[in-house]
Write an enzyme that holds these catalytic residues in place. Structure first.
Site, short mmCIF file in Angstrom:
data_model
loop_
_atom_site.label_atom_id
_atom_site.label_comp_id
_atom_site.label_asym_id
_atom_site.label_seq_id
_atom_site.Cartn_x
_atom_site.Cartn_y
_atom_site.Cartn_z
CB THR A 285 -0.91 0.00 1.26
OG1 THR A 285 -1.67 -1.19 1.24
CG2 THR A 285 -1.83 1.20 1.32
CG HIS B 51 -0.41 0.33 -4.37
ND1 HIS B 51 0.22 -0.17 -5.48
CD2 HIS B 51 -1.03 -0.72 -3.79
CE1 HIS B 51 -0.02 -1.47 -5.57
NE2 HIS B 51 -0.75 -1.83 -4.54
P1 NAD Z 1 2.81 -8.12 -4.18
O1 NAD Z 1 2.34 -7.27 -5.31
O2 NAD Z 1 4.14 -7.87 -3.57
O3 NAD Z 1 2.77 -9.67 -4.65
C1 NAD Z 1 2.02 -10.15 -5.72
C2 NAD Z 1 2.86 -11.19 -6.43
O4 NAD Z 1 2.10 -11.78 -7.48
C3 NAD Z 1 4.13 -10.61 -7.06
O5 NAD Z 1 5.29 -11.25 -6.55
C4 NAD Z 1 3.93 -10.89 -8.55
O6 NAD Z 1 5.15 -11.16 -9.22
C5 NAD Z 1 3.03 -12.12 -8.48
N1 NAD Z 1 2.41 -12.45 -9.76
C6 NAD Z 1 2.27 -11.69 -10.88
N2 NAD Z 1 1.70 -12.41 -11.88
C7 NAD Z 1 1.47 -13.65 -11.37
C8 NAD Z 1 0.91 -14.84 -11.91
N3 NAD Z 1 0.45 -14.88 -13.17
N4 NAD Z 1 0.83 -15.92 -11.12
C9 NAD Z 1 1.27 -15.90 -9.84
N5 NAD Z 1 1.82 -14.79 -9.28
C10 NAD Z 1 1.92 -13.69 -10.03
O7 NAD Z 1 1.67 -8.07 -3.08
P2 NAD Z 1 1.63 -8.46 -1.52
O8 NAD Z 1 2.00 -7.28 -0.72
O9 NAD Z 1 2.31 -9.76 -1.26
O10 NAD Z 1 0.05 -8.66 -1.41
C11 NAD Z 1 -0.58 -9.74 -2.12
C12 NAD Z 1 -1.90 -9.28 -2.73
O11 NAD Z 1 -2.83 -9.03 -1.67
C13 NAD Z 1 -1.85 -8.00 -3.55
O12 NAD Z 1 -2.77 -8.10 -4.63
C14 NAD Z 1 -2.31 -6.93 -2.57
O13 NAD Z 1 -2.89 -5.82 -3.22
C15 NAD Z 1 -3.34 -7.71 -1.80
N6 NAD Z 1 -3.61 -7.27 -0.42
C16 NAD Z 1 -4.87 -7.44 0.02
C17 NAD Z 1 -5.18 -7.14 1.31
C18 NAD Z 1 -6.57 -7.38 1.81
O14 NAD Z 1 -6.87 -7.00 2.94
N7 NAD Z 1 -7.42 -8.01 1.00
C19 NAD Z 1 -4.20 -6.63 2.18
C20 NAD Z 1 -2.90 -6.49 1.71
C21 NAD Z 1 -2.61 -6.82 0.40
#
Ligand code: NAD
Ligand code: ZN
Length: 342
Positions: free
Chosen positions: A40, A43
């Site tokens: 976050t 972003h």
């Molecule tokens: P991040 O962006 O660091 O990790 C996402 C990963 O997905 C990256 O390493 C990326 O390379 C990988 N990726 C890309 N394409 C892919 C594919 N085709 N197959 C598999 N993996 C692929 O994010 P993060 O900080 O680890 O968070 C994980 C997710 O959770 C993010 O989407 C984030 O926005 C979300 N999030 C949600 C909440 C919630 O409360 N729902 C809270 C925090 C983060």
């Protein structure tokens, strides 16, 4: 006091002086000792579309931290000056139906620390006392500084029965990597993690994943089926944890889940996309959307697991320890994982 502030409605952050926060009768003032960077924050730093829609300026950012209590409001009970603490980053209203039923993570009025109200990349943070979480002496500052993110992984993973189950995690970001460690810690059989980044997949293996699979180039479903064969998994994954927000990852997960599997959706897609509903209907999938952490069961279970050995298992997720202003460079560093500021 010094703070990292989103001053302009454009990319970057500014290290500047802001007034020390004044606390109300139910608040505490936390002196920040260590922080970590969440996606976050990146972003907000990048100023993407979500940030433009969401962040009022000026805003002190940051919500991953630990520190000590310096001041307490007149109505605060159960806490002490000098106590080591961290805090839940979602401030809830306390009055809506869900809050009153003890389901605070489903509050309709949730406000985010470092998103909608001043955050923790500062010398001091004002936090409602109900959001304060007391740290065990056995949890290090390093780990305590990113328990909000660890809580996302914990909430998602512990939503399902994992003992002896085969788990697919799509996305080896910090949250996916920590989720892999949690799944193994609580007794999952195979934990397969996919990503398109070998550096991150390597971290997933260090944190306990049975198998890390790079799905870039070629058909991800086909690659996953090959891994399933290698692991002698004849029926499909029992649990899917979606932690990438990427449509093709969701597709390959739906294809490789067993009938009756459980799915946790944490990843946030950048825009809506279609899925093959046949998999959901005819496999009888149980799908749960996950937002934040359960207040405060996730925190209780997370600390118990950390003290019981999880702490050592997730250490590889700390990839950088920049001093002072270097945090600004790390915020712009794209293949980051978690970074602890010392
Ligand atoms: P991040 O962006 O660091 O990790 C996402 C990963 O997905 C990256 O390493 C990326 O390379 C990988 N990726 C890309 N394409 C892919 C594919 N085709 N197959 C598999 N993996 C692929 O994010 P993060 O900080 O680890 O968070 C994980 C997710 O959770 C993010 O989407 C984030 O926005 C979300 N999030 C949600 C909440 C919630 O409360 N729902 C809270 C925090 C983060
Ligand atoms: Zn509420």
């Amino acid at each position: 006091m010094k703070a990292l502030v989103k001053t302009e409605r454009s990319g970057g952050l500014t290290l500047t002086d802001v007034p020390k926060p004044a606390i109300g009768p139910n608040d505490v003032l936390i002196e920040i000792s260590k922080t970590a960077i969440c996606g976050t924050d990146v972003h907000i730093y990048d100023w993407n579309d979500w940030a433009k829609r969401t962040i009022p300026t000026p805003m002190v950012v940051g919500h991953e931290y630990c520190g000590t209590i310096k001041e307490m409001g007149s109505e605060v009970t159960g806490l002490e000056i000098g106590q080591r603490v961290t805090g839940e980053g979602h401030i809830t209203c306390g009055f809506c139906r869900n809050c009153r039923a003890g389901r605070r993570h489903l509050c309709r009025e949730t406000v985010g620390v470092g998103v909608n109200r001043p955050g923790a990349f500062a010398e001091y943070l004002c936090l409602p006392s109900i959001n304060v979480f007391k740290l065990s002496d056995n949890v290090s500052d390093d780990i305590a500084s990113f328990m909000d993110a660890l809580g996302n992984a914990t909430h998602t993973a512990l939503s399902f029965n994992l003992v002896g189950e085969d788990v697919l995690i799509t996305g080896a970001g910090p949250i996916g990597v920590m989720a892999a460690a949690i799944c193994r810690h609580v007794g999952a059989r195979h934990v397969v993690v996919t990503d398109i980044n070998d550096y991150r997949l390597n971290l997933a293996v260090k944190c306990g994943a049975t198998k890390a699979l790079n799905v870039s180039g070629g058909d991800a479903t086909e690659k996953l089926r090959k891994v399933m064969k290698e692991l002698n998994m004849t029926e499909g994954f029992d649990v899917g944890l979606e932690m990438s927000g990427v449509p093709s990852a969701v597709h390959s997960m739906l294809e490789t889940l067993n009938v009756g599997a459980h799915v946790g959706l944490l990843g946030i897609p950048s825009q809506p996309f279609p899925i093959n509903w046949d998999h959901v209907v005819f496999k009888g999938l149980v799908i749960k959307g996950i937002y934040g952490r359960e207040m405060f069961e996730t925190w209780y279970k997370m600390q118990s697991m950390l003290v019981g050995g999880l702490q050592e298992k997730i250490m590889p997720v700390i990839t950088h320890r920049p001093a002072g202003l270097l945090v600004l460079e790390i915020l712009g560093y794209k293949s980051r994982t978690a970074a602890v500021v010392v």
